[in-house]
Design a protein around this motif. Structure first.
Motif, PDB file in Angstrom:
ATOM      1  N   LYS A  21       0.839  -1.186   0.000  1.00 44.97           N
ATOM      2  CA  LYS A  21       0.000   0.000   0.000  1.00 44.97           C
ATOM      3  C   LYS A  21       0.883   1.248   0.000  1.00 44.97           C
ATOM      4  CE  LYS A  21      -4.047  -2.001   2.251  1.00 44.97           C
ATOM      5  NZ  LYS A  21      -5.016  -1.871   3.348  1.00 44.97           N
ATOM      6  N   LEU A  22       0.537   2.173  -0.843  1.00 42.86           N
ATOM      7  CA  LEU A  22       1.246   3.425  -0.923  1.00 42.86           C
ATOM      8  C   LEU A  22       0.426   4.477  -0.191  1.00 42.86           C
ATOM      9  CD1 LEU A  22       3.815   4.487  -2.296  1.00 42.86           C
ATOM     10  CD2 LEU A  22       2.393   5.295  -4.166  1.00 42.86           C
ATOM     11  N   PRO A  23       0.915   5.008   0.917  1.00 40.09           N
ATOM     12  CA  PRO A  23       0.084   5.867   1.758  1.00 40.09           C
ATOM     13  C   PRO A  23      -0.027   7.300   1.267  1.00 40.09           C
ATOM     14  CG  PRO A  23       2.245   5.633   2.720  1.00 40.09           C
ATOM     15  CD  PRO A  23       2.224   4.767   1.499  1.00 40.09           C
ATOM     16  N   ARG A  24      -0.123   7.523  -0.004  1.00 38.83           N
ATOM     17  CA  ARG A  24      -0.340   8.860  -0.531  1.00 38.83           C
ATOM     18  C   ARG A  24      -0.838   8.754  -1.968  1.00 38.83           C
ATOM     19  NH1 ARG A  24       5.910  10.928  -0.963  1.00 38.83           N
ATOM     20  NH2 ARG A  24       6.683   9.306  -2.343  1.00 38.83           N
ATOM     21  N   ARG A  25      -1.267   9.868  -2.508  1.00 47.44           N
ATOM     22  CA  ARG A  25      -1.828   9.873  -3.853  1.00 47.44           C
ATOM     23  C   ARG A  25      -0.700   9.866  -4.881  1.00 47.44           C
ATOM     24  NH1 ARG A  25      -6.808  10.669  -5.574  1.00 47.44           N
ATOM     25  NH2 ARG A  25      -7.488  11.228  -3.482  1.00 47.44           N
ATOM     26  N   SER A  26      -0.907   9.087  -5.924  1.00 49.85           N
ATOM     27  CA  SER A  26       0.124   8.948  -6.953  1.00 49.85           C
ATOM     28  C   SER A  26      -0.157   9.879  -8.116  1.00 49.85           C
ATOM     29  CB  SER A  26       0.145   7.507  -7.463  1.00 49.85           C
ATOM     30  OG  SER A  26       0.847   7.417  -8.663  1.00 49.85           O
ATOM     31  N   ARG A  27       0.935  10.276  -8.822  1.00 47.66           N
ATOM     32  CA  ARG A  27       0.783  11.098 -10.018  1.00 47.66           C
ATOM     33  C   ARG A  27       0.153  10.303 -11.144  1.00 47.66           C
ATOM     34  NH1 ARG A  27       4.732  10.167 -13.997  1.00 47.66           N
ATOM     35  NH2 ARG A  27       4.374  12.215 -14.903  1.00 47.66           N
ATOM     36  N   PHE A  28       0.084   8.961 -10.995  1.00 44.76           N
ATOM     37  CA  PHE A  28      -0.457   8.126 -12.058  1.00 44.76           C
ATOM     38  C   PHE A  28      -1.988   8.032 -11.990  1.00 44.76           C
ATOM     39  CE2 PHE A  28       3.754   5.904 -11.351  1.00 44.76           C
ATOM     40  CZ  PHE A  28       4.396   6.740 -12.241  1.00 44.76           C
ATOM     41  N   GLY A  29      -2.586   8.724 -11.028  1.00 42.88           N
ATOM     42  CA  GLY A  29      -4.046   8.676 -10.945  1.00 42.88           C
ATOM     43  C   GLY A  29      -4.511   8.654  -9.510  1.00 42.88           C
ATOM     44  N   ALA A  30      -5.453   7.747  -9.219  1.00 44.45           N
ATOM     45  CA  ALA A  30      -6.036   7.688  -7.885  1.00 44.45           C
ATOM     46  C   ALA A  30      -5.050   7.091  -6.896  1.00 44.45           C
ATOM     47  CB  ALA A  30      -7.318   6.845  -7.924  1.00 44.45           C
ATOM     48  N   ILE A  31      -5.481   6.993  -5.632  1.00 45.55           N
ATOM     49  CA  ILE A  31      -4.649   6.384  -4.610  1.00 45.55           C
ATOM     50  C   ILE A  31      -4.417   4.921  -4.954  1.00 45.55           C
ATOM     51  CG2 ILE A  31      -4.558   5.710  -2.180  1.00 45.55           C
ATOM     52  CD1 ILE A  31      -6.105   8.230  -1.533  1.00 45.55           C
ATOM     53  N   GLU A  32      -3.147   4.497  -4.930  1.00 42.93           N
ATOM     54  CA  GLU A  32      -2.791   3.139  -5.325  1.00 42.93           C
ATOM     55  C   GLU A  32      -2.824   2.247  -4.086  1.00 42.93           C
ATOM     56  OE1 GLU A  32       0.946   3.395  -7.287  1.00 42.93           O
ATOM     57  OE2 GLU A  32       0.249   4.926  -8.682  1.00 42.93           O
ATOM     58  N   SER A  33      -3.954   1.706  -3.764  1.00 42.32           N
ATOM     59  CA  SER A  33      -4.117   0.954  -2.521  1.00 42.32           C
ATOM     60  C   SER A  33      -3.599  -0.470  -2.619  1.00 42.32           C
ATOM     61  CB  SER A  33      -5.598   0.923  -2.125  1.00 42.32           C
ATOM     62  OG  SER A  33      -6.348   0.322  -3.165  1.00 42.32           O
ATOM     63  N   ALA A  34      -3.396  -0.979  -3.819  1.00 44.96           N
ATOM     64  CA  ALA A  34      -2.937  -2.372  -3.944  1.00 44.96           C
ATOM     65  C   ALA A  34      -1.891  -2.499  -5.046  1.00 44.96           C
ATOM     66  CB  ALA A  34      -4.124  -3.297  -4.211  1.00 44.96           C
ATOM     67  N   GLN A  35      -0.969  -1.527  -5.066  1.00 43.75           N
ATOM     68  CA  GLN A  35       0.062  -1.547  -6.096  1.00 43.75           C
ATOM     69  C   GLN A  35       1.063  -2.658  -5.802  1.00 43.75           C
ATOM     70  OE1 GLN A  35      -0.055  -0.132  -8.763  1.00 43.75           O
ATOM     71  NE2 GLN A  35       1.864   0.697  -9.539  1.00 43.75           N
ATOM     72  N   ARG A  36       1.499  -3.358  -6.814  1.00 44.12           N
ATOM     73  CA  ARG A  36       2.402  -4.480  -6.643  1.00 44.12           C
ATOM     74  C   ARG A  36       3.842  -4.032  -6.804  1.00 44.12           C
ATOM     75  NH1 ARG A  36      -0.311  -8.434 -10.923  1.00 44.12           N
ATOM     76  NH2 ARG A  36      -0.402  -6.454 -12.025  1.00 44.12           N
ATOM     77  N   GLY A  37       4.669  -4.404  -5.836  1.00 42.65           N
ATOM     78  CA  GLY A  37       6.062  -4.004  -5.856  1.00 42.65           C
ATOM     79  C   GLY A  37       6.999  -5.193  -5.909  1.00 42.65           C
ATOM     80  N   VAL A  38       8.279  -4.937  -5.758  1.00 41.20           N
ATOM     81  CA  VAL A  38       9.303  -5.975  -5.828  1.00 41.20           C
ATOM     82  C   VAL A  38       9.242  -6.875  -4.598  1.00 41.20           C
ATOM     83  CG1 VAL A  38      11.790  -6.397  -5.924  1.00 41.20           C
ATOM     84  CG2 VAL A  38      10.803  -4.474  -7.205  1.00 41.20           C
ATOM     85  N   ASP A  39       9.303  -8.162  -4.833  1.00 45.24           N
ATOM     86  CA  ASP A  39       9.341  -9.150  -3.745  1.00 45.24           C
ATOM     87  C   ASP A  39      10.811  -9.370  -3.377  1.00 45.24           C
ATOM     88  OD1 ASP A  39       9.109 -11.235  -2.003  1.00 45.24           O
ATOM     89  OD2 ASP A  39       8.339 -12.677  -3.450  1.00 45.24           O
ATOM     90  N   PHE A  40      11.326  -8.547  -2.489  1.00 41.67           N
ATOM     91  CA  PHE A  40      12.748  -8.579  -2.168  1.00 41.67           C
ATOM     92  C   PHE A  40      13.219  -9.900  -1.560  1.00 41.67           C
ATOM     93  CE2 PHE A  40      12.218  -3.968  -2.531  1.00 41.67           C
ATOM     94  CZ  PHE A  40      13.322  -3.671  -3.316  1.00 41.67           C
ATOM     95  N   PRO A  41      12.482 -10.511  -0.619  1.00 40.79           N
ATOM     96  CA  PRO A  41      12.984 -11.770  -0.051  1.00 40.79           C
ATOM     97  C   PRO A  41      13.245 -12.850  -1.083  1.00 40.79           C
ATOM     98  CG  PRO A  41      11.232 -10.886   1.325  1.00 40.79           C
ATOM     99  CD  PRO A  41      11.265 -10.040   0.085  1.00 40.79           C
ATOM    100  N   SER A  42      12.472 -12.875  -2.163  1.00 35.76           N
ATOM    101  CA  SER A  42      12.639 -13.923  -3.166  1.00 35.76           C
ATOM    102  C   SER A  42      13.926 -13.752  -3.981  1.00 35.76           C
ATOM    103  CB  SER A  42      11.442 -13.935  -4.120  1.00 35.76           C
ATOM    104  OG  SER A  42      11.498 -12.828  -5.011  1.00 35.76           O
TER     105      SER A  42
END
Length: 315
Positions: A21-42
């Motif tokens: 979850k990104l706790p702020r509004r993105s320049r790409f549009g609405a609030i990105e509540s379920a944006q997928r990021g890098v799975d670092f442990p893997s």
């Protein structure tokens, strides 16, 4: 897109991702509540020995390298990565390498790491389109284990002026935090490539805008430790794309870090004079022989060209 091309890019574009979850509004549009990021442990392996690094060094240089590129690594070890006598500036270089499908090559990499102790082996297939994962793995390892003041990311066909860069960072660099500097691309060259046959292809699903934010070329860019940590935070929430340097630029923008343009990073290898080595920090596209010549020029520049003014700024 033909079926074989589509299958090829699907296989080479599988990034491990997590939900965040990104706790702020993105320049790409609405609030990105379920944006997928890098799975670092893997990205980390538990069965291989990581390089040793002394915490708190001035500079750590991360060099992306393909598993089969043993000759470029050897050349780098005996040229710009070699420490020429005692130095007041602590720095080291580490190669970033992924998994090879060739068993012989994979075993060779493990032997090379055992001999030199300067290879960070990641848990991802070493392909061009996984270069983003390679760099993210390196950043995460550096921020957790080494914590140098500055990190330089470069490639194994580049020359790094290790006779000048550490001293410049300690003595002349005035940007101690939030530093992200390199050779920037023009706006025309920041257009997102949508052609599926291109190795820089990025789908609209992976990145919706048609233009990347300003970013430094992957031939070499310097980051302060705090900038790397902020970029890693953003990477947990921003979907990765298979264009490493553009992705770093996206993350920097997300973290509020402004990239600084510097002519000290040369995208092209021309016939640089000895005096140029008093200014240039990274030069791209050198053959093994040219690496040897560049080292000689770097060392010669210590005593040459004293009649020319020393440039102490990034530009």
């Amino acid at each position: 897109m033909t079926a074989d091309v589509q299958k090829r890019w699907q296989l080479s574009s599988r990034f491990p991702i997590i939900q965040g979850k990104l706790p702020r509004r993105s320049r790409f549009g609405a609030i990105e509540s379920a944006q997928r990021g890098v799975d670092f442990p893997s990205l980390f392996t538990n069965s291989l020995t990581d390089p040793h690094c002394e915490p708190g060094q001035l500079l750590l240089i991360l060099v992306t390298s393909a598993p089969g590129n043993s000759e470029p690594r050897q050349v780098i070890r005996r040229t710009w990565a070699a420490h020429e006598g005692p130095t007041a500036y602590q720095w080291q270089s580490v190669f970033l390498v992924g998994q090879s499908a060739d068993v012989g090559v994979a075993q060779g990499i493990q032997r090379e790491q055992q001999e030199f102790g300067d290879i960070l082996i990641g848990n991802y297939q070493d392909t061009y389109r996984n270069l983003t994962l390679k760099v993210m793995h390196g950043f995460k390892w550096v921020a957790k284990q080494c914590r140098p003041s500055y990190i330089l990311k470069t490639d194994d066909d580049c020359f790094v002026n290790t006779d000048r860069l550490p001293e410049f960072l300690l003595e002349h660099n005035t940007i101690k935090t939030g530093l992200y500097a390199g050779s920037l691309f023009s706006r025309e060259k920041r257009q997102v490539i949508r052609e599926p046959s291109s190795k820089w292809f990025v789908s609209r699903q992976d990145y919706h805008p048609d233009e990347y934010p300003p970013y430094a070329s992957g031939i070499g860019y310097i980051l302060s430790l705090d900038a790397v940590e902020q970029i890693l935070w953003a990477a947990e929430h921003v979907r990765p794309i298979p264009v490493e340097d553009a992705y770093v630029g996206i993350l920097a923008e997300k973290a509020g870090i402004r990239v600084k343009s510097s002519a000290r990073f040369a995208k092209h290898n021309v016939r640089w004079r000895v005096c140029n080595y008093r200014y240039l920090m990274v030069i791209h596209h050198l053959s093994p022989h040219e690496q040897e010549v560049a080292k000689g020029n770097m060392l010669q520049a210590r005593s040459a060209c004293h009649d020319s003014l020393e440039v102490t700024r990034w530009k």
